[in-house]
Design a protein around this motif. Structure first.
Motif, short mmCIF file in Angstrom:
data_model
loop_
_atom_site.label_atom_id
_atom_site.label_comp_id
_atom_site.label_asym_id
_atom_site.label_seq_id
_atom_site.Cartn_x
_atom_site.Cartn_y
_atom_site.Cartn_z
N ILE A 8 0.86 -1.18 0.00
CA ILE A 8 0.00 0.00 0.00
C ILE A 8 0.89 1.23 0.00
CG2 ILE A 8 -0.17 0.03 2.53
CD1 ILE A 8 -3.06 1.05 2.18
N LYS A 9 0.46 2.27 -0.68
CA LYS A 9 1.24 3.50 -0.72
C LYS A 9 0.81 4.45 0.39
CE LYS A 9 2.98 4.06 -5.43
NZ LYS A 9 3.02 4.97 -6.60
N LEU A 10 1.81 5.17 0.92
CA LEU A 10 1.51 6.28 1.81
C LEU A 10 1.27 7.52 0.96
CD1 LEU A 10 4.28 5.71 4.53
CD2 LEU A 10 1.96 4.77 4.44
N THR A 11 0.78 8.57 1.59
CA THR A 11 0.44 9.78 0.83
C THR A 11 1.67 10.50 0.30
OG1 THR A 11 0.27 10.92 2.96
CG2 THR A 11 -1.78 10.19 1.94
N ALA A 304 -7.73 5.71 1.37
CA ALA A 304 -8.49 6.31 2.48
C ALA A 304 -9.53 5.35 3.05
CB ALA A 304 -9.16 7.60 2.00
N GLY A 305 -9.84 4.28 2.31
CA GLY A 305 -10.85 3.33 2.77
C GLY A 305 -10.32 2.27 3.70
N LEU A 306 -9.01 2.25 3.94
CA LEU A 306 -8.43 1.25 4.83
C LEU A 306 -8.97 1.44 6.25
CD1 LEU A 306 -6.34 -1.03 5.28
CD2 LEU A 306 -4.67 0.76 5.77
N ASP A 307 -9.55 0.40 6.81
CA ASP A 307 -10.21 0.50 8.12
C ASP A 307 -9.32 -0.12 9.19
OD1 ASP A 307 -11.89 0.78 10.23
OD2 ASP A 307 -13.31 -0.78 9.61
#
Length: 319
Positions: A8-11, A304-307
């Motif tokens: 997963i990428k960070l911002t 942003a949907g990662l919970d």
């Protein structure tokens, strides 16, 4: 035990891996990622996925047995997930699992970070950070021209007054022939301490009693043996411990305990990773009720949907 993982990428576009082992979360966040390292991490986790299937872990002592030979960042992420799952099965927080004596601290003080930016930018950032509730700011120094560092630190102190604590980080940028001069120029700005003003343990031992600002050791110590040597040489009274560089929360805990037992202070910091990786460091700090502000600046996940709300991670945690 079921192991799942995904990149997963960070911002900031940095690529990391999230690891899920049963109910436990962890994060593998190398400082830089190339194809060779990416493929090696995937191969390691794929192999570990098979090895863990028939395994149940019931104690902290079992966990290091599965982590030999791994890269330090892989060790950190996998160990974090194993520890988190064990804590969940015991009905504990991660901090409670790691805590040996007293109840974990409710929360930690966190420092903000100002990099080697212009004085004007540093002033704007200071106003913003104080408005967000920060009371501790770490400022990067070690510029090619010490005047730039002085102007940056002076601006932050003038804007903040006595409302905040300031410490510095030189990342080993100075040498024996200029470090005392540079520290003397920065000391009037009420500096709490400086991280790694010179590179080696020998240089730090030479500097410790001469410095006008208290010295902290950071990247020169990433193992128990190195920490023991730093204590023997009287290099500092403050150790900055990055669990990811130490190869896990448990090795970092051993270093933390040794430092505290010898009357040293400890500051825990992350490595600019995502929220899950930083949360593991935060929980270790809570377990030992650390008084100094910890460095847990990092980045959000681009997805942003990662919970991960079940971990209790909120924006307020980092302030």
């Amino acid at each position: 035990m079921n192991l799942d993982f995904f990149p997963i990428k960070l911002t900031n576009d940095r690529l990391v891996f999230l690891v899920k082992i049963a109910s436990g979360w962890g994060e593998i966040a190398p400082l830089s990622m190339n194809k060779e390292l990416y493929d090696r991490i995937v191969a390691t986790l794929t192999q570990l996925k098979q090895e863990l299937k028939p395994i149940d872990i019931f104690s902290l002592e079992q966990i290091p047995l599965f982590l030999t030979g791994f890269d330090c960042f892989v060790r950190y992420g996998v160990e974090q997930a194993l520890l988190h799952d064990l804590a969940n099965r015991r009905g504990q927080s991660l901090a409670q699992l790691l805590c040996k004596t007293n109840k974990p601290k409710h929360n930690l003080k966190i420092n903000a970070l100002i990099s080697r930016v212009s004085p004007q930018a540093a002033g704007i950032m200071t106003d913003k950070l104080i408005g967000q509730g920060y009371t501790n700011i770490k400022i990067k120094v070690g510029s090619a021209d010490i005047k730039e560092d002085i102007e940056r630190v002076q601006t932050v102190r003038q804007r903040a007054g006595n409302r905040i604590s300031i410490h510095l980080d030189a990342n080993g940028a100075w040498q024996k022939n200029n470090v005392i001069h540079n520290l003397s120029l920065l000391s009037p700005f009420m500096i709490d301490y400086i991280e790694q003003p010179v590179k080696t343990l020998a240089e730090l031992a030479w500097l410790n009693d001469r410095s006008p600002i208290p010295v902290a050791v950071d990247e020169a110590v990433t193992s128990l043996a190195e920490l023991q040597m730093a204590i023997k040489l009287c290099c500092c009274n403050i150790f900055v411990i990055k669990p990811a560089f130490w190869g896990g929360i448990l090795p970092a805990r051993a270093g933390l305990e040794l430092a505290l037992s010898q009357g040293r202070s400890v500051v825990l910091t992350g490595t600019l990773e995502g929220a899950i990786g930083r949360w593991g460091v935060y929980e270790l700090g809570r377990a030992y009720s650390l008084d100094r502000a910890c460095g847990l600046t990092g980045f959000d996940y681009a997805d942003a949907g990662l919970d991960y709300t079940s971990l209790g991670i909120t924006a307020e945690l980092w302030r």
